[in-house]
Design a protein around this motif. Structure first.
Motif, short mmCIF file in Angstrom:
data_model
loop_
_atom_site.label_atom_id
_atom_site.label_comp_id
_atom_site.label_asym_id
_atom_site.label_seq_id
_atom_site.Cartn_x
_atom_site.Cartn_y
_atom_site.Cartn_z
N ASP A 6 0.73 -1.14 0.09
CA ASP A 6 0.05 -0.06 0.00
C ASP A 6 0.79 1.24 0.23
N TYR A 7 2.02 1.06 0.60
CA TYR A 7 2.84 2.24 0.93
C TYR A 7 3.28 2.94 -0.70
N VAL A 8 3.76 1.60 -1.28
CA VAL A 8 4.34 1.73 -2.57
C VAL A 8 3.43 2.29 -3.55
N ILE A 9 2.04 1.71 -3.53
CA ILE A 9 1.02 2.10 -4.35
C ILE A 9 0.73 3.82 -4.09
N ASP A 10 0.50 4.20 -2.86
CA ASP A 10 0.35 5.46 -2.48
C ASP A 10 1.54 6.47 -2.99
N TYR A 11 2.69 5.82 -3.00
CA TYR A 11 4.01 6.66 -3.35
C TYR A 11 3.87 6.91 -4.99
N ALA A 12 3.34 5.71 -5.46
CA ALA A 12 3.29 5.75 -7.26
C ALA A 12 2.25 6.90 -7.36
N ARG A 13 1.00 7.07 -6.67
CA ARG A 13 0.06 7.99 -7.03
C ARG A 13 0.73 9.59 -6.70
N LYS A 14 1.62 9.66 -5.77
CA LYS A 14 2.03 11.09 -5.50
C LYS A 14 3.01 11.56 -6.97
N LEU A 15 3.65 10.30 -7.31
CA LEU A 15 4.40 10.64 -8.77
C LEU A 15 3.53 10.93 -9.90
N GLY A 16 2.31 10.40 -9.87
CA GLY A 16 1.38 10.82 -10.98
C GLY A 16 0.86 9.75 -11.83
N ILE A 17 1.09 8.35 -11.17
CA ILE A 17 0.49 7.13 -11.75
C ILE A 17 -0.91 6.99 -11.38
#
Length: 787
Positions: free
Chosen positions: A557-568
């Motif tokens: 979940d942390y990686v997915i949330d991080y990807a969202r911050k980057l614009g994915i």
């Protein structure tokens, strides 16, 4: 005699009375007719706010036209911007008494009435320019006396309400002149590739001849008819004293060049403009897009876009040739060659043959002794030397054993083969073309390039050929990114306390799901486990197991949330395989994410549209300059530094040929379905995807490094040529230290390899690597898989 006189006087009196009665009745009849036909007629005051359907135009970053969208191709221009002789040509031809009548020319009407009466049907009209304006704006095109009466009433009202110049302005901007052109400006561009104000007398006369029957007198289709009509218009201009005989003669004797109007949408930057069209339609609606006369200023660089198309085409052709020759387009008998060549000549007549053009031809001779093949291209002849067809082995020799390297032309071609060839150069001595053998690639590719400073998208290619497929693989497709997703995981790890020197055990691991009876055992691409591995090496050498273990530790979940911050924004599966890029994303999303690394942690929305103006020049949209810091500068820089090492030490080795500071990452999915290369310099972020629309293997060893990175390299080499070299700026809170490449700790005198690493300030390892003597006295210092 007196009685006769009284009779004559009485008869005259009754005749006068009768005439008066008829006159009064005529007045009442006329008034009644006027009142009857005036009912429900539109108000001509609407013409005061002339807002016709106007072309919406798209422009490049340097304000060159790249596309048009419209229902009626009309470009409104002021009367003062039209040459006097253009106006005179239309007046002389369509309404010579325009400046004398009051909207209706009774003489012309009576002349047309008797002509129609004689013919028994409507064969001629007596419409003035004002009547044509009335019909164009307010009435249907039906041919009836009822419509003509309404037209006359409206024309009279228009003439009383507007000046002659105002009527001409409406007429010359509204009239249909063929081939989708409404108004003189659009027609001037259509036929002569110039603006109306640049038209010569001869060109103006040719336009003025079109209203009578635009299709019949089309200069594109029937030039001789258009020429005869032009002469008629010039003679009319002389009769009305608008021009002299000598001016008319000069115009008649001057050749008029009819230009092919470019298909702006298809020929310039189609994938880019189609993407922008979708955005404008979604935000402003279809009506405003196609009729509103918007001026849309995009961020595309035409030269960079053209280079992107060329690099994609070259990369796909090289890939396709590595898979072997699939055979000719078709095969014909020797008897059919002559007829085929004649037909082919007709097909290519409209385009001049030139170097680098790919066309069809038919093989007419195969000479194994001289190692050359003669090809007929219509009435032209060309020769393929053996070196230009050595690639043409049979596809997949492991499945269908055959020629690995062509040794003679006869192994590949035979007389009657219809093939595709590239025109390499013209041999003037032998009057023939030097050719190379080609075939149409089956794979597709996409490319996006944005400027990192402002996120302006300078180029976007959504496929090999827009005319064959309008599907934009750069924005509309969702494909597995493979290892191109890994930098997201590693950046997330850096923000969770990891450093480039953190050690992870690259050893076998098995994940089981009892509920779904599923077992997953991740493996590395080389099917080898590498033991204890530094985080830096895990990314540089794209180690799958290391990446999965990192994601397991920091959390899916942390990686997915991080990807969202980057614009994915695409849906990412909540499982560990996401670490290896198993969830589909778009190329656009990955470019946006890598843009954060390139831009020191700042996220910006990709800019395709700089601004939009309405038909009056008012700005209705301007790209916001919003910048959001979504990750720390130090994190962004460390990832950049590691991705530089991917190029110099890892799978991105081909990119070293750029000979500039560059960071990048390859991506390859299972079964070689998708190949990626995501890379950036201090100025540009560029992403490339290669694959088939229907998922299947690209071919043996066709990884991101082999299939995608050459496209990226070719493109970047071209667009960076002549530009000043830049370096990636180092944030203040990043420090460098020498580290033992094996342990990730400070080196000692026994360290076999010492490397420079960058760290966030305060995270440099404090421990020193133990010497061999110290190790001999203790257990293995690696107590945990992760330090």
């Amino acid at each position: 005699m007196r009685r006769l006189g009284r009779w004559i006087l009485a008869l005259t009196k009754w005749a006068v009375i009768l005439l008066l009665i008829c006159g009064v009745m005529s007045v009442f009849a006329a008034a009644g007719t006027y009142i009857y036909f005036s009912r429900d007629l539109p108000k001509i005051s609407s013409l005061e706010d002339y807002q016709p359907s106007v072309v919406t135009t798209f422009y490049s970053e340097d304000d060159r036209k790249i596309a048009e969208f419209y229902k009626q191709r009309r470009i409104v221009v002021k009367l003062s911007e039209m040459p006097k002789h253009l106006i005179q040509a239309f007046v002389a031809t369509e309404d010579a008494r325009f400046y004398e009548h009051e909207g209706i020319d009774l003489y012309s009407i009576m002349r047309a009435f008797f002509k129609n009466l004689e013919a028994g049907t409507i064969v001629q009209g007596g419409s003035t320019i004002t009547q044509q304006v009335a019909k164009s704006f307010f009435l249907t095109p039906e041919r009836s006396y009822t419509r003509k009466l309404k037209e006359a009433i409206l024309a009279y009202r228009i003439d009383r309400h507007f000046t002659k110049d105002e009527i001409l302005f409406l007429y010359l901007n509204q009239i249909y002149l063929g081939h989708g052109a409404y108004g003189v400006e659009a027609a001037a561009q259509n036929y002569f590739a110039k603006s109306a104000e640049e038209l010569t007398i001869g060109e103006s006369a040719m336009l003025a001849g079109l209203p009578r029957a635009p299709s019949w007198y089309s200069p594109h289709r029937h030039f001789e008819r258009a020429r005869q009509r032009q002469i008629y218009v010039l003679n009319r201009m002389v009769s009305e004293n608008f021009i002299t005989n000598s001016e008319a003669s000069e115009a008649m004797n001057t050749n008029v060049t009819i230009e092919k109007r470019p298909n702006w949408f298809q020929e310039t930057v189609p994938y880019y403009t189609e993407h922008v069209r979708r955005i404008v339609k979604e935000q402003y609606g279809e009506k405003l897009l196609y009729t509103g006369g918007l001026r849309v200023y995009t961020a595309v660089d035409i030269e960079m876009q053209e280079q992107a198309r060329k690099s994609v085409e070259k990369g796909l052709r090289d890939l396709d040739k590595r898979q072997g020759y699939r055979g000719p387009v078709r095969h014909i008998s020797r008897k059919e060659i002559e007829a085929f060549s004649r037909k082919l000549q007709e097909d290519i007549e409209d385009q001049a043959l030139h170097e680098d053009l790919i066309v069809q031809g038919v093989v007419v001779d195969v000479d194994d002794k001289k190692n050359k093949t003669t090809v007929r291209i219509g009435k032209n002849v060309g020769v393929i030397p053996l070196e230009k067809m050595r690639w043409a082995r049979k596809p997949d020799p492991e499945v269908a054993p055959g020629v690995i390297r062509v040794q003679r032309p006869g192994q590949v071609l035979r007389v009657g083969d219809v093939i595709r060839v590239r025109l390499e150069s013209w041999d003037g001595k032998n009057q023939q073309w030097n050719l190379s053998l080609e075939q149409t690639p089956r794979a597709q590719a996409a490319l996006i390039c944005m400027e990192s400073d402002n996120a302006h998208v300078r180029a976007m290619v959504g496929g090999r050929k827009f005319s064959e497929s309008q599907f934009n693989r750069a924005t509309q497709s969702r494909r597995q990114p493979g290892s191109a997703f890994k930098p997201v995981v590693y950046a997330a790890a850096l923000d969770k306390g990891y450093t480039p020197a953190t050690v992870i055990a690259d050893t076998s691991i098995v994940f089981t799901d009892d509920e779904r009876d599923f077992t997953w055992k991740p493996d590395n691409y080389d099917n080898t486990f590498h033991g204890f591995t530094l985080l830096r090496d895990g990314l540089i050498h794209s180690r799958n197991v290391v990446t999965v273990k990192i994601m397991q530790d920091i959390g899916v979940d942390y990686v997915i949330d991080y990807a969202r911050k980057l614009g994915i924004e695409s849906q990412l599966d909540r499982n560990l395989s996401t670490a290896l890029g198993s969830s589909g994303v778009s190329l656009l999303e990955l470019v946006r994410a890598y843009g954060v690394f390139a831009n020191q942690g700042i996220r910006q929305e990709l800019v395709f549209i700089r601004r939009i103006e309405d038909r009056n020049g008012n700005v209705i949209y301007e790209a916001p300059e919003e910048k959001e810091s979504v990750i720390d500068k130090s994190t962004a820089y460390i990832i950049t530094h590691l991705l530089e090492k991917v190029v110099t030490e890892g799978t991105g080795w081909r990119i070293k040929a750029l000979k500039r500071p560059v960071a990048g990452k390859t991506g390859t999915t299972n079964n070689l379905y998708d190949a990626w290369f995501m890379g950036y310099t201090p100025r540009f972020v560029t992403g490339v995807w290669v694959g088939h629309d229907q998922e299947k293997s690209l071919g043996k060893n066709e990884t991101g490094s082999r299939a995608a990175s050459p496209i990226w390299l070719d493109y970047m080499q071209q667009i960076l040529e002549g530009r000043t070299e830049r370096v990636f700026p180092v944030p203040d809170n990043v420090v460098f230290a020498k580290i033992d490449a094996k342990t990730g700790l400070l080196p000692n005198e026994d360290s076999e390899k010492v490397i420079d690493m960058c760290f966030k300030e305060g995270t440099v390892p404090e421990r020193r690597t133990k010497t061999e003597d110290e190790i001999a006295d203790t257990d293995d210092f690696f107590k945990k898989g992760i330090q």
